[in-house]
Design an enzyme around this catalytic site. Structure first.
Site, PDB file in Angstrom:
ATOM      1  N   TRP A 486       0.803  -1.215   0.000  1.00 52.10           N
ATOM      2  CA  TRP A 486       0.000   0.000   0.000  1.00 52.10           C
ATOM      3  C   TRP A 486       0.844   1.277   0.000  1.00 52.10           C
ATOM      4  CZ3 TRP A 486      -0.367  -4.215   3.190  1.00 52.10           C
ATOM      5  CH2 TRP A 486      -1.465  -5.064   2.963  1.00 52.10           C
ATOM      6  N   ASP A 487       2.146   1.166  -0.229  1.00 52.60           N
ATOM      7  CA  ASP A 487       3.047   2.315  -0.123  1.00 52.60           C
ATOM      8  C   ASP A 487       2.997   2.904   1.282  1.00 52.60           C
ATOM      9  OD1 ASP A 487       4.906   4.212  -0.860  1.00 52.60           O
ATOM     10  OD2 ASP A 487       3.458   5.549  -1.810  1.00 52.60           O
ATOM     11  N   TYR A 488       2.927   2.035   2.270  1.00 53.96           N
ATOM     12  CA  TYR A 488       2.940   2.449   3.669  1.00 53.96           C
ATOM     13  C   TYR A 488       4.376   2.453   4.206  1.00 53.96           C
ATOM     14  CZ  TYR A 488      -2.177   2.124   4.271  1.00 53.96           C
ATOM     15  OH  TYR A 488      -3.531   2.308   4.201  1.00 53.96           O
ATOM     16  N   LYS A 514       2.187   5.944   8.285  1.00 56.17           N
ATOM     17  CA  LYS A 514       1.137   6.391   7.371  1.00 56.17           C
ATOM     18  C   LYS A 514      -0.225   5.802   7.743  1.00 56.17           C
ATOM     19  CE  LYS A 514       3.812   7.328   3.152  1.00 56.17           C
ATOM     20  NZ  LYS A 514       3.974   6.953   1.730  1.00 56.17           N
TER      21      LYS A 514
END
Length: 812
Positions: A486-488, A514
């Site tokens: 999740w691009d966390y 995030k």
């Protein structure tokens, strides 16, 4: 009485308007109902069409049917949203305004039979009922948490602080990253008297040829002696007089060549005080490090004598050492050049594909450097290696590659680091007493597909990692999200603070994420000090990938409640209906719903509840001033047919800019975007941004308030206090006042730390997406410094402003 022509025309236009709106609601409402959504829109559309049919026949029954629509809308709104003003307003605004129009004499008095007056009364009562509900909801905020910090226990003077109270030597003031100024001249009682003391323009503006979209002025200046040191988006270094704002010197590193940049920014410089550099580390290698060749010196003055140093990472992959006295290059660093080449031993060299956007960590022995690589461009990017160089000579001391974590000895001259390993683009922290540097890591590109990640990459991706300063060996790590899809990535600098827990003083690390967690860990070993549970999460990744069965959740969390259809928003019923249909068509099972081919709703999105601005911690009261934000994003995987053609970009971007989100080399490209209506407004109801105070010892949220207005985000500059996100961190001071300039409206604000009450606002000439700082000038006054330069991808106003505020001089 004869019907006037303008009255007939108004009646006709109103009828047509009801037909158009009724058809839109009925058709869209039927679609929503077929997706399992709310029945209201179909019912409202039919009632609106009925009212239009009756109006066309000039029947007074139209007022009755529209009164039924207004009453139905009020009841449904209260059932879905309760007494929450903004959700109520957008559900009722169109019916209310149309009801007022129907009650005008030009319409109501033209309807037959004239004796049927009950419809006017019924519609008037319905409209009045909405006014009562609106007033009741306006006076309360169901999202607000009220509280008060107990009176101050202890004082800032008792802190073991290596930096003089009136100075700011690192991005977060010290290597602990607290963003806390131990100054108390500015208090809740006098903060409203702050005024502009001086205003400096750097002359470096966004919009130059070749600038990427995310060209931003995000710097937090340093303050040493009576000098301020800052860097501009295009990498110039500027020294100012801290008391007057006058420019003292300027250095231009002359960035080399066209760069394939995703971001162009400089968040700050790093400072080595005089007399602190230890004897050069014994590497047994060339003075500039194994495999590290110095680049050609710039056409700038140089000096051999640098008792102190400023370190500047550049967008073309260099680390430059400057003399803070005059801006000359320190030739003793980098084998006579004053700089080292960070591209040394890197795979997949492409100008702009690797560089440092954040300041480096400096100790008396080493300077520790991380860097960013391009997200979602390809699977063949440079390495995310973390390197330590001798602070005096620039010789390579150790390198830690997350894909080869045990091999920390300096790399062989002819070897290369592992391509595309997890990188650290944000700010690291350091505890020199424990001998540890704390590195926040991202994941391996591409962000939304992880089918090819190795065991070591899986272990360290999206983690905070404690590395030994002397050897680079991992002492401990804590993973904030498992198998991140999740691009966390870990976006914020870890904040180090000593906490009193069960009567014992414990060295702690607070890591914002995030996804909304504040993990509070023992920084000696990574053990959670506040409970962390592994919670089951949605499953079902795409082919050749997987999902982690659980994810860690902290006891101190700003995790948002899962979105529901009733949480969809807009400016009217119509864009809200659009958002409801979009919500029903996306895959969404709560936080950590995996990316999918049909499209996934990601909430919180990769903008993050927290981002690189992090938090500000008062180490005396052991509380954190935080700025949680809530925005949903969408993510849709697109199966790639080959490894060269474009799948999500309409056309190849102008060279050298990269084709983002194509994921060359992976089986899927990705379409990503904010979850917004056709008007560009978030599909989820406000508030979207808050300020909040938390007790780091207990995890208690002391208070939480919506923050900021939509004045600079809406087509009409209305200062509605809906709560907007911020990008750029907060500042707290020993005087009991916190400051924030990063909200999407152009203001710097001062808050009472104890209660969250907003005490002072000042309009900024541009977006303030940077973290403010505070210091003492030579005149003895406490200054608040704000950088206002805007943010490219957020669309905030560009600028080149550095503004200092202070209380009036004595006698004024």
């Amino acid at each position: 009485m004869p019907v006037r022509p303008h009255a007939s025309l108004l009646l006709l236009l109103t009828t047509l308007l009801l037909v158009i709106m009724g058809l839109a609601l009925a058709i869209g409402g039927g679609w929503l109902l077929s997706l399992g959504g709310a029945w209201y829109y179909l019912a409202a559309g039919l009632l609106m069409l009925l009212s239009a049919a009756l109006l066309a026949r000039r029947r007074a029954h139209a007022l009755w049917s529209f009164a039924a629509l207004v009453g139905l809308t009020i009841a449904w709104s209260l059932w879905e949203a309760g007494l929450d003003w903004w959700p109520l307003a957008i559900r009722n605004n169109v019916p209310f305004l149309l009801g007022l129009l129907l009650l005008t004499p030009w319409i109501a008095r033209r309807l037959e039979p004239p004796a049927l007056r009950g419809g006017r009364i019924a519609l008037g009562v319905a409209l009045l009922a909405f006014v009562v509900v609106a007033v009741a909801s306006w006076t309360r905020d169901p999202h607000r948490i009220e509280g008060r910090l107990p009176p101050l226990q202890g004082n800032a003077a008792a802190l073991d602080d290596p930096v003089p109270a009136g100075e700011w030597h690192a991005y977060g003031r010290t290597g602990h990253g607290q963003r806390y100024a131990p100054l108390d001249q500015i208090t809740p009682q006098n903060v409203a008297r702050l005024e502009v003391a001086w205003h400096f323009r750097t002359g470096d503006m966004r919009g130059q040829p070749g600038d990427p979209e995310e060209t931003t002025f995000e710097v937090t200046p340093l303050k040493v002696g009576n000098r301020l040191f800052l860097c501009t988006p295009h990498q110039q270094v500027v020294a100012l007089d801290a008391t007057t704002g006058a420019e003292v010197w300027r250095f231009n590193p002359r960035i080399e060549g066209e760069l394939a940049l995703q971001h162009l920014t400089c968040r700050g410089l790093s400072y080595l005080p005089p007399g602190t550099a230890a004897t050069p580390a014994a590497t047994g290698r060339a003075p500039v490090g194994a495999g590290s060749q110095p680049v050609a010196a710039e056409d700038a003055p140089a000096t051999d004598d640098c008792p102190a140093k400023l370190f500047m990472p550049t967008a073309d992959g260099r680390l430059i050492a400057l003399n803070p006295d005059d801006g000359q290059v320190c030739r003793s660093f980098g084998g006579g050049t004053g700089q080292i080449d960070l591209w040394a031993n890197m795979p997949n060299k492409r100008a702009g594909g690797y560089y440092s956007t954040s300041p480096v960590v400096v100790t008396d022995r080493v300077v520790v450097v991380g860097g960013t690589v391009l997200d979602n461009v390809s699977t063949n990017e440079p390495s995310g290696v973390i390197r330590a160089f001798d602070v005096r000579t620039g010789a390579l001391v150790w390198n830690w590659d997350p894909a080869r974590p045990e091999a920390t000895e300096p790399i062989a001259p002819d070897a290369t680091y592992t391509p595309s390993s997890p990188n650290s683009w944000s700010i690291s922290s350091v505890d020199t007493e424990l001998g540890l540097v704390y590195v926040p890591l991202g994941n391996q590109p591409p962000d939304q597909w992880g089918g090819q990640r190795s065991e070591d990459v899986e272990r360290y991706g999206s983690s905070v990692v404690a590395l030994d300063l002397a050897t680079g060996k991992v002492r401990w790590h804590f993973q904030t999200v498992h198998h991140d899809l999740w691009d966390y990535d870990v976006p914020s600098q870890p904040t180090l603070v000593d906490l009193t827990i069960d009567g014992e003083r414990v060295p702690a690390l607070v890591q914002p994420t995030k996804q909304g967690e504040l993990f509070v860990l023992d920084r000696r070993d990574g053990r959670p000090l506040l409970p962390v549970e592994e919670r089951p999460v949605p499953q079902g990744a795409v082919e050749d990938d997987r999902t982690a069965p659980t994810q860690p959740v902290s006891a101190l969390s700003f995790e948002p409640e899962p979105l529901r259809e009733r949480d969809m928003w807009g400016t009217t019923l119509f864009d809200q209906l659009y958002c409801r249909i979009a919500f029903r068509r996306l895959r969404y099972e709560g936080r950590y719903t995996p990316p999918s081919l049909e499209g996934t709703l990601v909430y919180p999105g990769n903008f993050g509840v927290f981002n690189w601005g992090g938090i500000a911690v008062d180490p005396v009261q052991q509380v954190a001033f935080t700025t949680p934000a809530y925005l949903a994003f969408t993510s849709q995987l697109v199966r790639r047919r080959d490894d060269t053609s474009l799948h999500v970009q309409g056309q190849q971007p102008v060279e050298p800019l990269p084709a983002l989100n194509e994921n060359f080399g992976a089986p899927y490209a990705v379409k990503m975007g904010a979850f917004t209506s056709p008007l560009g407004i978030p599909c989820q109801a406000p508030p979207w941004g808050h300020v909040a105070l938390v007790d780091l010892r207990t995890g208690e949220v002391i208070w939480k308030h919506r923050n900021g207005t939509v004045r600079d985000s809406s087509p009409v500059p209305l200062p509605f206090r809906m709560g907007v996100p911020s990008l750029g961190g907060p500042l707290v001071t020993a005087g009991g006042v916190a400051f924030l300039s990063g909200t999407l409206d152009y203001y710097v604000r001062g808050y009472e730390l104890a209660t969250g009450r907003e005490l002072w606002t000042q309009r900024l000439p541009a977006g303030g997406q940077a973290t403010p700082m505070s210091y003492l000038g030579e005149d003895g006054r406490q200054y608040l410094l704000v950088v206002a330069g805007g943010h490219g991808s957020l669309g905030t106003q560009a600028g080149d402003h550095v503004i200092a505020y202070a209380l009036p001089r004595s006698g004024q």
